[in-house]
Design an enzyme around this catalytic site. Structure first.
Site, short mmCIF file in Angstrom:
data_model
loop_
_atom_site.label_atom_id
_atom_site.label_comp_id
_atom_site.label_asym_id
_atom_site.label_seq_id
_atom_site.Cartn_x
_atom_site.Cartn_y
_atom_site.Cartn_z
NE ARG A 77 -26.93 -3.98 -27.55
CZ ARG A 77 -27.23 -4.68 -28.63
NH1 ARG A 77 -28.26 -4.33 -29.39
NH2 ARG A 77 -26.52 -5.74 -28.95
CG ASN A 95 -33.06 -10.38 -25.19
OD1 ASN A 95 -33.38 -11.53 -25.00
ND2 ASN A 95 -32.51 -9.97 -26.33
CB CYS A 130 -34.81 -16.87 -28.05
SG CYS A 130 -33.09 -16.39 -28.33
CG HIS A 187 -29.74 -15.15 -24.66
ND1 HIS A 187 -29.61 -13.77 -24.63
CD2 HIS A 187 -30.51 -15.42 -25.74
CE1 HIS A 187 -30.27 -13.24 -25.65
NE2 HIS A 187 -30.82 -14.24 -26.33
CE1 TYR A 216 -26.71 -13.16 -26.34
CE2 TYR A 216 -27.69 -14.84 -27.73
CZ TYR A 216 -27.54 -13.51 -27.38
OH TYR A 216 -28.22 -12.54 -28.06
#
Length: 421
Positions: free
Chosen positions: A90, A144, A164, A194, A244
């Site tokens: 990440r 995700n 989500c 998102h 987002y």
């Protein structure tokens, strides 16, 4: 009832455990299996999970294991919450795209594509093993990028649905601002995972009074501050975009922030180290307040609600999920995965009718849907050209020189996770 959580060693899992304990009348779990290859984390999380159940007088059995096949054998539902490559991957997703002046984020842009390429093959292998060991089980995906992963599962014929926490978080926030019960708030929530907008906020069901104009008038400053978007933008849109959407509506501003501040991955990694220390304390028998800063608020309640409805229980009549479009949004392909309110039964999700969508939102949805199609193609079949095409199609990238550089960087940073590289 047997439920299995893949990625059960996540520091995030106690949020889920707390929901299972509090909402046991909605979802009476008899056996909960936490499976994860990281044995050290798994045992810490598993120990806290058992203490939470005991403290809240839940008589369900909690099992921890590293054996995936045993974990899913005979399960009624399997929840996926894994992170291939961990926080280290990440951290990369959030940093190397910045070299091209592109946003660094783990679910959208170049970083989001990297995560999809790492994740889709692993999830599909897990799903195949679920199908062999528990052919009737529902797969609930919280991993995700949810839209791409859910599309991969559905395209392969699995009983899957994506989840989500954005919608339930906004529902709870709006309910607090309106001083009503969350169950009284229904969102006209439309878009892709998102990439969503609240086009109406209704009281007492999908046909109820739309109070979104009042929310924006009375609480616009608060909502805008939470989204980190300017109040005049919300007034001009007349909607509440997902936070987002800031990556699209304030892209360059976000990039500048990311270049000067610690990454979210670094923050989360530090939190995880602290959380694991807390979890090791045998006196701890509830989720610690620090967990609220980890992200994913209300995921447990959304997961319980969804699982209860899929397994024939008493979930809410309408829930926001990720499922196949099938004509719901006529400007998108039928096999696109959209995020909208739906009725949920043991047969799956049936999206509620969606009013006409403003072209301002429909155009962006269509562009990102095209990217997701190409991203899934790259995840399934590999190859530099497929990666390049997906990046070139993404609205946050678009320029061929950026797409070329980002393709090389993506492959270089993820080679160990890409069988074809």
């Amino acid at each position: 009832m047997k439920l299995t959580v893949v990625g059960g060693g996540s520091t995030y899992t106690p949020e889920l455990i707390d929901g299972f304990a509090r909402l046991r009348d909605t979802l009476p779990v008899e056996e909960l299996v936490l499976v994860d290859p990281a044995t050290d984390r798994l045992e810490l999380v598993g120990g806290l999970a058992r203490r939470i159940f005991a403290t809240q007088d839940h008589d369900g059995r909690i099992v921890t294991t590293t054996d995936l096949d045993a974990a899913v054998d005979g399960a009624d539902a399997v929840l996926l919450q894994l992170r291939v490559g961990g926080q280290a991957a990440r951290e990369q997703d959030e940093t190397w795209p910045l070299e091209c002046g592109c946003v660094g984020q783990e679910t959208t842009g170049a970083g989001g594509l990297a995560k999809a390429l790492r994740t889709v093959p692993v999830v599909l292998d897990i799903a195949d093993r679920v199908r062999r060991a528990a052919p009737n089980a529902w797969i609930i995906d919280f991993t995700n990028p949810v839209g791409i992963v859910t599309r991969a599962l559905l395209q392969a014929g699995h009983k899957a649905i994506g989840l989500c926490n954005v919608a339930i978080g906004l529902q709870r926030k709006f309910a607090a601002l309106l001083d009503v019960n969350p169950s009284d708030v229904h969102l006209d929530h439309v878009g892709l995972n998102h990439l969503t907008w609240e086009t109406a906020v209704r009281l007492n069901g999908p046909e109820g009074e739309d109070v979104l104009p009042r929310l924006l008038t009375d609480h616009g400053d608060t909502i805008a501050a939470d989204l980190r978007l300017p109040r005049p933008l919300l007034d001009r849109l007349g909607t509440v975009p997902s936070y987002y959407l800031r990556y699209f509506y304030a892209h360059d501003e976000v990039v500048e922030e990311q270049r000067t501040k610690p990454s979210r991955a670094a923050e989360v990694a530090a939190m995880e180290r602290e959380l694991l220390t807390l979890y090791a304390d045998p006196a701890l028998a509830e989720k610690p307040p620090l967990l609220a800063r980890r992200g994913g608020a209300y995921y447990s309640e959304a997961a319980v609600d969804l699982a209860a409805s899929l397994l024939g229980g008493h979930g809410s009549p309408y829930q926001v999920v990720n499922t196949l479009n099938r004509g719901t949004l006529p400007f998108l392909p039928d096999d696109a995965v959209i995020e909208v309110p739906a009725t949920i039964t043991p047969k799956g999700a049936t999206p509620l009718p969606v009013p006409s969508v403003d072209p301002l939102y429909a155009g962006l949805m269509a562009g990102v849907t095209t990217y997701e199609h190409l991203a899934l193609d790259a995840a399934l079949h590999g190859g530099r050209d497929r990666v390049f095409r997906a990046l070139l199609a993404h609205p946050l990238i678009g320029q061929y020189t950026y797409a070329d550089r980002l393709t090389d960087q993506l492959i270089a940073h993820n080679r160990e996770h890409l069988a074809w590289a």
